[in-house]
Design an enzyme around this catalytic site. Structure first.
Site, PDB file in Angstrom:
ATOM      1  N   LYS A 133       5.429  70.797   7.204  1.00 18.32           N
ATOM      2  CA  LYS A 133       4.102  71.366   6.919  1.00 18.32           C
ATOM      3  C   LYS A 133       4.003  71.765   5.445  1.00 18.32           C
ATOM      4  O   LYS A 133       4.338  70.983   4.569  1.00 18.32           O
ATOM      5  CB  LYS A 133       3.840  72.563   7.848  1.00 18.32           C
ATOM      6  N   HIS A 156      -2.333  65.816  14.540  1.00 20.49           N
ATOM      7  CA  HIS A 156      -1.721  67.133  14.717  1.00 20.49           C
ATOM      8  C   HIS A 156      -2.805  68.175  15.009  1.00 20.49           C
ATOM      9  O   HIS A 156      -3.886  68.133  14.421  1.00 20.49           O
ATOM     10  CB  HIS A 156      -0.938  67.531  13.459  1.00 20.49           C
ATOM     11  N   GLU A 192       2.503  68.531  22.269  1.00 18.07           N
ATOM     12  CA  GLU A 192       2.609  69.819  21.601  1.00 18.07           C
ATOM     13  C   GLU A 192       1.522  70.769  22.121  1.00 18.07           C
ATOM     14  O   GLU A 192       0.375  70.714  21.641  1.00 18.07           O
ATOM     15  CB  GLU A 192       2.409  69.656  20.092  1.00 18.07           C
ATOM     16  N   GLY A 232       4.088  77.500  16.641  1.00 15.99           N
ATOM     17  CA  GLY A 232       4.262  78.624  15.727  1.00 15.99           C
ATOM     18  C   GLY A 232       4.143  79.997  16.384  1.00 15.99           C
ATOM     19  O   GLY A 232       4.010  80.998  15.694  1.00 15.99           O
ATOM     20  N   GLY A 256       8.527  72.200  13.728  1.00 14.36           N
ATOM     21  CA  GLY A 256       7.780  72.694  12.577  1.00 14.36           C
ATOM     22  C   GLY A 256       8.575  73.749  11.822  1.00 14.36           C
ATOM     23  O   GLY A 256       9.482  73.435  11.048  1.00 14.36           O
ATOM     24  N   GLY A 257       8.233  75.012  12.047  1.00 12.25           N
ATOM     25  CA  GLY A 257       8.816  76.125  11.294  1.00 12.25           C
ATOM     26  C   GLY A 257      10.330  76.057  11.130  1.00 12.25           C
ATOM     27  O   GLY A 257      10.852  76.201  10.017  1.00 12.25           O
TER      28      GLY A 257
HETATM   29  P1  PGA Z   1       6.451  74.831  15.298  1.00 11.13           P
HETATM   30  O1  PGA Z   1       5.466  73.629  14.939  1.00 11.13           O
HETATM   31  O2  PGA Z   1       7.787  74.233  15.585  1.00 11.13           O
HETATM   32  O3  PGA Z   1       6.431  75.709  14.067  1.00 11.13           O
HETATM   33  O4  PGA Z   1       5.870  75.514  16.484  1.00 11.13           O
HETATM   34  C1  PGA Z   1       5.543  72.396  15.608  1.00 11.13           C
HETATM   35  C2  PGA Z   1       4.501  71.471  15.055  1.00 11.13           C
HETATM   36  O5  PGA Z   1       3.429  71.953  14.651  1.00 11.13           O
HETATM   37  O6  PGA Z   1       4.707  70.252  14.999  1.00 11.13           O
END
Ligand code: PGA
Length: 225
Positions: A10, A82, A150, A156, A208-209
């Site tokens: 991201k 996304h 997702e 997040g 993500g994070g």
């Molecule tokens: P996250 O994000 O692991 O921070 O929850 C996943 C994504 O948005 O692909």
């Protein structure tokens, strides 16, 4: 079977922290990395993906990135649809389909994200929501692609569905689209990966994070090998 790991960094990292990440991450050959656009070239010995693609290949799209440009940077994959772009950039199913087609025409493998929001999850209409998102994107589409399930409420937030719930949704997707790999994404981290890898039908994770922290991602990849 070895799980596929896709890192969606991201907008977490900047010029300095990208270098730190690269210095500390040990599994460059074992994941697909989707860095922020300005730093794609830094990840020269990684299998590369992009976080987005323009819907058409013209030279007059200020601020956009085309498939031709991504290919010239050695990208092989690209995330489309996304939920952050669906929500914040207002990307419609129609636009997402155009991006997906442009990705395939550019010889890139799309990673199509689908997921339900909290209200839809609570109303138990996940199947219908995903069914619509998937057919809007995939009707009349052939060729290589990856689906990432997702749940929006899991992204997040630190919240994740139970293993049983994930298994069920992935099974539903695979019943209709047996030809594609299906990943899970949403708050995957070092504390839940050992639980998540028990879900047999999940082919991997979109992270993500936790993917912007080299030490944490090292541990996650190690667990998946
Ligand atoms: P996250 O994000 O692991 O921070 O929850 C996943 C994504 O948005 O692909």
């Amino acid at each position: 079977m070895k799980k596929l790991i896709i890192a969606n960094q991201k907008t977490y990292l900047n010029k300095t922290s990208v270098k730190e990440f690269i210095n500390n991450f040990k599994y460059a050959q074992d994941i697909i990395i989707c860095p922020s656009f300005p730093f794609i070239s830094e990840y020269s010995n990684y299998l590369l993906g992009a976080q987005d693609i323009s819907e058409e290949e013209t030279n007059t799209q200020t601020g956009e990135i085309t498939g031709t440009q991504l290919k010239s940077l050695n990208c092989r994959y690209v995330i489309v649809g996304h939920s952050e772009r669906r929500a914040k950039q207002g990307e419609s199913d129609e636009l997402i389909k155009k991006k997906l087609i442009n990705a395939q025409n550019s010889d890139l493998v799309p990673i199509l994200c689908v997921g339900e929001n909290k209200e839809e999850y609570e109303a138990k209409i996940t199947d219908e929501v995903l069914g619509k998102q998937l057919s809007a994107a995939l009707d009349n589409i052939e060729g290589e692609l990856i689906i990432a399930y997702e749940p929006i409420w899991a992204i997040g937030t630190g919240l994740i569905p139970s293993n049983k719930e994930i298994y069920y949704v992935v099974q539903k997707i695979k019943a209709k689209y047996p030809q594609y790999k299906v990943l899970y994404g949403g708050s995957v981290n070092v504390n839940n990966i050992n639980e998540l890898i028990q879900i047999e039908n999940v082919d991997g994770y979109l992270i993500g994070g936790a993917s912007s922290d080299a030490e944490e991602l090292n541990l996650i990849v190690k667990s998946c090998q």
